[in-house]
Enzyme design. Structure first.
Site, mmCIF file in Angstrom:
data_model
loop_
_atom_site.group_PDB
_atom_site.id
_atom_site.type_symbol
_atom_site.label_atom_id
_atom_site.label_comp_id
_atom_site.label_asym_id
_atom_site.label_seq_id
_atom_site.Cartn_x
_atom_site.Cartn_y
_atom_site.Cartn_z
ATOM 1 N N ASP A 31 9.973 -66.374 -51.563
ATOM 2 C CA ASP A 31 9.385 -67.343 -52.489
ATOM 3 C C ASP A 31 7.894 -67.411 -52.175
ATOM 4 O O ASP A 31 7.334 -66.451 -51.662
ATOM 5 C CB ASP A 31 10.085 -68.696 -52.366
ATOM 6 C CG ASP A 31 10.083 -69.499 -53.666
ATOM 7 O OD1 ASP A 31 8.990 -69.628 -54.270
ATOM 8 O OD2 ASP A 31 11.140 -69.992 -54.092
ATOM 9 N N HIS A 81 6.751 -65.112 -54.433
ATOM 10 C CA HIS A 81 6.455 -65.538 -55.802
ATOM 11 C C HIS A 81 4.972 -65.786 -55.997
ATOM 12 O O HIS A 81 4.461 -65.679 -57.104
ATOM 13 C CB HIS A 81 7.243 -66.806 -56.145
ATOM 14 C CG HIS A 81 8.707 -66.564 -56.296
ATOM 15 N ND1 HIS A 81 9.601 -67.563 -56.616
ATOM 16 C CD2 HIS A 81 9.444 -65.440 -56.177
ATOM 17 C CE1 HIS A 81 10.822 -67.054 -56.697
ATOM 18 N NE2 HIS A 81 10.752 -65.773 -56.420
#
Length: 506
Positions: free
Chosen positions: A327, A361
């Site tokens: 992430d 991300h």
């Protein structure tokens, strides 16, 4: 302003001409129509779609970034790094077994208590594999992992009981203890060259994430429970003002615990260690002051494996770290929705330098749990690159989260490969579905080199709240498929900015 350019040319050029002062948008009196655009090329075919959009008439901001970086030096100077007495409390002297099978939870607790009671020092974890449940730090204790030491954290959820006061996705609750936790302590550290291994994988912790979110990975496993029902209920409790003591979300709720969470602590140091296989966020200081994260390797590719998420903290220095995560590499936060607004504590005075970001991300991100606001963030001398790095610099919020995000300074950044280089997203998750309009202002990006991006910009504010004062200086984007979108931006400037070798002029 919106620009969608699909490039199929070996050479191309963008030119813009300032429209006459009298060229106003009829839909929005007082706003000038955005600059005209044209695309030319020597060979091949190209298409340009420019939608009618507007920018406000206020003159370009000047001076807001002047001398800003002196503030970064002040933050470094005032961020207290804890010091510890020279006393050493060897875990083996308390009966620890380094076989990777014996439960050493009580041993860690005893050593930490003794160290704290003696006025502080170092709790030494020698080389070897030490199985443990949650570790709770106390003031003046440095948990030091020698080279070759590995703490293997239990994957039995019952080991993380009784519930503690914690935050989960920006919401307060009584939940599972983080793997390493401290509440209200002063002068604490986790140091050394050893490894913290959460042992999370597709058969432990990670399946609780459940199904795919917006086309992402489906982490669900038949027969495993998920967090979905508890997450929704916790959000309802938050919005309805249920007292935190009554928000009981431990056993049976399936909300994965953060790895390291110092809560309401002062003078925190995390240095040298490797953190891997995390159930959830890796490093998540909450309501802390003076946090230093130095030379840490965050390597975890599970769901919500954010690397370092300072939340409602003041004076944070993150340097010399490696982030290779599932992430966001670094995500700066300040609480979600009603809880963030109730506590009303921004994250402020953050300096990030000499870090490397691989998968994730986002490289350096602000949001999305951002309702308390963020200000004074400085990022310099960082490298980002991976075919799986979605975004380089990102701000994400919406009108449900709200918040004021201001004074974000970035310089001397190298991005090798990324999907989108610069993102400011006002439509994250819930979109424009609330009454808490976000404010984003004063963003200065200098000396950024991006070698390969599918898209340069994904930047869009609201008409009622445009992004204010976005400045790019000496920024160069070499290989680009699509310029992307710049919409609802007030006072945008680009000085010595090139896209595919051609100057980007406004």
């Amino acid at each position: 302003m919106r620009i969608n350019i699909f490039l199929q040319l070996p050479q191309w050029q963008i030119t813009r001409e300032q429209p006459p002062v009298t060229d106003y948008c009829p839909q929005y009196p007082g706003r000038r129509r955005f600059l005209s655009q044209s695309l030319t090329g020597l060979a091949g075919a190209a298409t340009l779609t420019s939608l009618p959009a507007c920018t406000r008439t206020a003159p370009a901001a000047s001076g807001f970034a002047d001398d800003a970086w002196s503030k970064a030096e002040q933050i470094r100077a005032q961020t207290v790094v804890p010091q510890f007495p020279a006393k050493v409390f060897d875990l083996r002297d308390f009966g620890a077994k380094a076989d990777g099978k014996t439960d050493n939870t009580a041993i860690f607790a005893a050593a930490i208590k003794a160290c704290h009671g003696a006025g502080g020092g170092q709790v030494l974890v020698p080389a070897g594999n030490y199985l443990s449940g949650p570790i709770h730090l106390l003031s003046n204790v440095n948990l030091h992992l020698a080279e070759g030491a590995r703490i293997l954290f239990s994957t039995d959820s019952k080991a993380y009981l009784p519930a503690v006061f914690t935050r989960w996705e920006g919401m307060e609750l009584m939940g599972y203890s983080p793997l390493i936790y401290a509440y209200g302590q002063t002068n604490i550290a986790i140091t050394g060259k050893g490894t913290l291994d959460g042992q999370a994988n597709r058969t432990t912790w990670w399946p609780w994430k459940g199904g795919a979110w917006k086309g992402g990975t489906d982490w669900s496993v038949p027969g495993f429970p998920t967090q979905d029902a508890a997450r929704d209920k916790l959000m309802q409790d938050m919005e309805q003002g249920v007292p935190v003591a009554e928000r009981l979300y431990a056993e049976g709720a399936n909300l994965r615990p953060p790895f390291i969470q110092p809560y309401a602590c002062k003078n925190v140091l995390i240095e040298g260690v490797t953190i891997t296989n995390a159930p959830f966020w890796l490093i998540n200081p909450v309501l802390c002051e003076n946090v230093t994260v130095d030379s840490v390797s965050c390597i975890s590719h599970g769901p919500n494996s954010d690397g370092c998420d300072p939340e409602s903290c003041k004076n944070v220095v993150i340097k010399n770290c490696l982030f290779d995560t599932g992430d966001d590499c670094i995500a700066i936060k300040s609480g979600r929705n009603a809880d963030g607004r109730r506590l009303n504590t921004p994250t402020e005075n953050i300096v990030i330098s000499h870090c490397k970001m691989r998968e994730g991300h986002g490289g350096v991100v602000i949001g999305s749990e951002i309702s308390g606001g963020v200000r004074n963030v400085f990022v310099e001398q960082c490298e980002m690159s991976s075919p799986h790095l979605d975004r380089g610099i990102r701000i994400k919020t919406n009108s449900v989260r709200g918040g004021v995000i201001e004074n974000f300074f970035i310089r001397d950044i190298t991005i090798g490969e990324v999907t989108t280089a610069i993102v400011i997203d006002f439509d994250y998750e819930e979109g424009d579905a609330g009454k808490f309009t976000p404010t984003v202002r004063n963003i200065d990006i200098r000396n950024l080199l991006c070698n390969n991006a599918k898209k340069v910009f994904q930047v869009r504010g609201y008409k009622r709240s445009p992004i204010q004062n976005l400045q790019l200086t000496n920024c160069h984007f070499k290989q680009v498929d699509d310029i992307g979108m710049l919409e609802q931006v007030e006072n945008f400037s680009a000085t010595n900015v090139t896209i595919k070798g051609v100057e980007f002029k406004v």
